[in-house]
Design a protein around this motif. Structure first.
Motif, PDB file in Angstrom:
ATOM      1  N   GLU B 170       0.860  -1.417   0.016  1.00  0.00           N
ATOM      2  CA  GLU B 170       0.053  -0.104   0.022  1.00  0.00           C
ATOM      3  C   GLU B 170       0.905   1.270   0.057  1.00  0.00           C
ATOM      4  O   GLU B 170       0.736   2.156  -0.559  1.00  0.00           O
ATOM      5  N   ARG B 171       2.081   1.237   0.862  1.00  0.00           N
ATOM      6  CA  ARG B 171       2.978   2.301   0.777  1.00  0.00           C
ATOM      7  C   ARG B 171       3.547   2.562  -0.625  1.00  0.00           C
ATOM      8  O   ARG B 171       3.656   3.728  -0.978  1.00  0.00           O
ATOM      9  N   ALA B 172       3.595   1.478  -1.289  1.00  0.00           N
ATOM     10  CA  ALA B 172       4.357   1.631  -2.611  1.00  0.00           C
ATOM     11  C   ALA B 172       3.166   2.167  -3.552  1.00  0.00           C
ATOM     12  O   ALA B 172       3.560   3.056  -4.546  1.00  0.00           O
ATOM     13  N   HIS B 173       2.071   2.096  -3.405  1.00  0.00           N
ATOM     14  CA  HIS B 173       0.965   2.609  -4.190  1.00  0.00           C
ATOM     15  C   HIS B 173       1.022   4.199  -3.872  1.00  0.00           C
ATOM     16  O   HIS B 173       0.843   4.888  -5.018  1.00  0.00           O
ATOM     17  N   THR B 174       1.279   4.596  -2.855  1.00  0.00           N
ATOM     18  CA  THR B 174       1.346   6.053  -2.431  1.00  0.00           C
ATOM     19  C   THR B 174       2.535   6.648  -3.218  1.00  0.00           C
ATOM     20  O   THR B 174       2.534   7.693  -3.625  1.00  0.00           O
ATOM     21  N   ARG B 175       3.549   6.056  -3.119  1.00  0.00           N
ATOM     22  CA  ARG B 175       4.984   6.521  -3.675  1.00  0.00           C
ATOM     23  C   ARG B 175       4.678   6.635  -5.276  1.00  0.00           C
ATOM     24  O   ARG B 175       5.173   7.586  -5.880  1.00  0.00           O
ATOM     25  N   LEU B 176       3.942   5.719  -5.622  1.00  0.00           N
ATOM     26  CA  LEU B 176       3.465   6.036  -7.306  1.00  0.00           C
ATOM     27  C   LEU B 176       2.823   7.365  -7.435  1.00  0.00           C
ATOM     28  O   LEU B 176       3.375   7.898  -8.513  1.00  0.00           O
ATOM     29  N   GLY B 177       2.069   7.587  -6.495  1.00  0.00           N
ATOM     30  CA  GLY B 177       1.320   8.983  -6.693  1.00  0.00           C
ATOM     31  C   GLY B 177       2.209  10.324  -6.385  1.00  0.00           C
ATOM     32  O   GLY B 177       2.199  11.100  -6.976  1.00  0.00           O
ATOM     33  N   VAL B 178       3.113  10.122  -5.251  1.00  0.00           N
ATOM     34  CA  VAL B 178       3.951  10.939  -5.163  1.00  0.00           C
ATOM     35  C   VAL B 178       4.978  11.520  -6.186  1.00  0.00           C
ATOM     36  O   VAL B 178       5.246  12.348  -6.447  1.00  0.00           O
TER      37      VAL B 178
END
Lengths: 359, 251
Positions: B170-178
């Motif tokens: 899930e944190r990786a998904h956020t990094r994709l957004g950032v």
């Protein structure tokens, strides 16, 4: 829905005065359902005195061994007493396929150090994992601390000794006895915090432990987990299986429907909803409103999720009166017979109903 | 060994459970509710993100969006399997609700659940194009990192373990957004869209932390299903926002 299969009792072995090991055999056509991962348990179903009992027992078999469980008699336990006194080879028990998540990875090529702290009958799933680790992962090591009252109550004592002798370099076994003296003071008395600290200092190097298995009653689980964490074993390396001392006993029989099955004036029903020990009285139009919706509308913070009779979050127990469920995709027949309902699908049929979320 | 302790005392003292057979009735209801909230939110998030795949401005961002749709559905499936251990009909559960259904953009739910599922209220609002989806993903992703950290300490060990496995992805998904933000901010038009989206999503994501002084929280804490109050988690998220989005002048 869960499914039960008949298992024949093919052998019984008295393990201690109060515990029996039961060998069970599925029918040839059901064998495929009874493969298991070490650490899993069987849910058994048996009718005693006209009442259906369900109990979970951990499988204690190793790889290649027939399906075995061990049942220790608990005071007042109807099924455990029956298993210890009334069961005989040739009889049939019904069981669901193995379930449970008290499991750890065991791989031939990956050497791991498994440590376990078990008490009493908590040894059963640990024994299955121990045997699998020794058989399937030739470079893995196992350290077992096993707490019991006295020598005569140790389950699988001979089998554990034999395993130790076969795997001297890989399996280290410590018996801690709460009553009776042993030569080493560390191994006598209750397995409390100071003793666990000593064990982690002298016998179990916490840094070397890949998985720590804890299996026993509440007090031991708390003390051992706290000690393990304090010695640097992180949460995801600790596996718990509570062998609760206060296991749910026999449920009170399902309530009889009250005689006044007709609704009150103008189709209104009275309901008493019990949640967290507090009783809430409300009235509802039974054909239109479910018990859950009526409770929520009255400000009762009842648990629910899908409102479609699928998830069983809203399960409650009818203590008085009669209700009808529109749909039920989650509760089993035996639960319904005990008075459980999905409140999101339940409508009162009697003038008054009492439903509890606390039972 | 003290064998006389009850399960509720055991839980209050930080004990953990692994089997549905040991779970007291009220604990069962609250645990299933927590798990349903996670499953429904993941299914709704996955379904919502599926609608923006075709607005992705590059192959790389298209793959990122697909990955988010795929993995969120997979995360839902893992926790739904745990609900199945308690008797939930997992097949029916997956289809009992239209996970792509959304309310109008201007609806105002606050923290309330709506309709027949347990998804967090933020997943009832529709996404409007790529920039909006990126902003929602970043804001909610930072929130769910904190919320999952909390659930990863829950006293039902199989749930906590599943969440701890899920959280890094899930944190990786956020990094994709950032990672997608700087390009959107470099262009004046899309920068204005991003700023408007931050204004839109910020209060709605904040609402997913629930009310301060929640009565349910006290019960959940006693059961060991929660540890830190809603307002403490919200404050952590506000700090995260300032750290991650402050440098872009977005908060």
């Amino acid at each position: 829905m869960s499914r039960f299969y008949p298992l024949e009792v093919t052998a019984l072995r008295r393990e201690t005065r109060d515990a029996v090991v039961i060998t069970l055999s599925p029918r040839p056509e059901d064998r495929g359902h009874f493969g298991f991962v070490p650490g899993q348990y069987l849910t058994l179903r048996h009718v005693i005195d006209g009442e259906e009992m369900r109990r979970c027992y951990s499988i204690c078999s190793g790889p290649g061994e027939p399906l075995q469980i061990a049942v220790k008699r608990v005071a007042g336990g109807v099924f455990s007493t029956f298993a210890n006194e009334g069961l005989a080879p040739g009889m049939t028990l019904e069981a669901m396929p193995p379930e449970g998540r008290f499991t750890v990875p065991i791989e031939a090529e990956t050497p791991r150090h498994y440590a376990a702290i078990a008490a009493g009958s908590g040894i059963t799933p640990v024994l299955a994992i121990l045997k699998a680790a020794m058989a399937r992962s030739p470079r893995s090591a196992f350290t077992l601390v096993y707490a019991n009252r006295e020598l005569s109550t140790i389950m699988f004592r001979e089998e554990l000794e034999a395993l130790k002798n076969t795997h001297l370099e890989r399996f280290s076994l410590l018996h801690v006895l709460s009553a009776g003296h042993q030569e080493i003071p560390l191994l006598s008395g209750r397995l409390d915090e100071p003793k666990l600290t000593e064990l982690f200092r002298l016998w179990i190097d916490p840094a070397s432990v890949d998985f720590l298995l804890l299996c026993g009653p509440e007090g031991l689980m708390l003390t051992a987990a706290a000690s393990a964490r304090a010695h640097g074993i992180e949460e995801n390396r600790i596996k718990f299986e509570l062998f609760a001392s206060g296991r749910p006993g026999r449920l009170r029989p399902a309530p009889k429907p009250s005689t006044g099955v007709s609704a009150g004036r103008s189709g209104m029903h009275e309901a008493e909803i019990i949640l967290d020990g507090v009783s809430h009285r409300l009235t509802l139009r039974g054909e239109e409103t479910s018990l859950l919706d009526a409770a929520l509308a009255a400000g009762v913070d009842a648990p629910y999720a899908c409102k479609a009779g699928v998830c069983s979050t809203c399960r409650g127990r009818v203590l008085e009166g009669e209700v009808e469920m529109v749909a039920n995709h989650a509760l089993e027949d035996y639960e319904v017979r005990q008075g459980y309902v999905l409140t999101c699908q339940s409508h009162p049929r009697s003038a008054r109903v009492v439903v509890s979320y606390d039972q | 060994m003290s064998g006389s302790m009850g399960i509720e005392d055991y839980l209050a003292a930080g004990g953990q459970l692994t089997s549905p057979a040991n779970v007291p009735p009220r604990y069962r209801g609250e645990l299933l509710r927590l798990m349903a909230s996670f499953v429904d939110s993941e299914l709704a998030a996955s379904a919502g993100f599926a609608t923006v795949i075709n607005t992705a401005p590059s192959t790389e961002s298209r793959i990122a969006a697909c990955r988010i749709v795929l993995e969120k559905a997979e995360h839902a499936g893992r926790v739904l399997a745990l609900m199945g251990d308690f008797g939930a009909d997992t097949k029916r559960y997956e289809t009992h609700h239209d996970w792509a259904a959304r309310l109008p953009r201007e609806a105002d739910l606050g923290a309330a659940r709506w309709g027949g599922d347990m998804r967090l209220s933020v997943f009832h609002y529709p996404l409007e194009g790529w920039a909006d989806a990126v902003v929602m993903n970043v804001l909610m992703g930072l929130a769910s990192a904190i919320q999952l950290d909390e659930l990863g300490r829950a006293s039902y060990a199989p749930f906590a373990e599943a969440i701890r496995e899920i959280a890094p992805r899930e944190r990786a998904h956020t990094r994709l957004g950032v990672k997608a933000l700087p390009e959107l901010l470099a262009d004046a038009k899309t920068r204005r869209e991003v700023e408007a989206s931050v204004r839109y999503w910020r209060p709605r994501v904040a609402a997913t932390f629930g009310h301060a002084g929640s009565a349910r929280f006290a019960l959940l804490r006693r059961f060991g299903l929660r540890q830190r109050p809603n307002e403490a988690l919200l404050a952590l998220w506000e700090a995260e926002l300032r750290e991650k989005l402050g440098p872009y002048g977005l908060v």
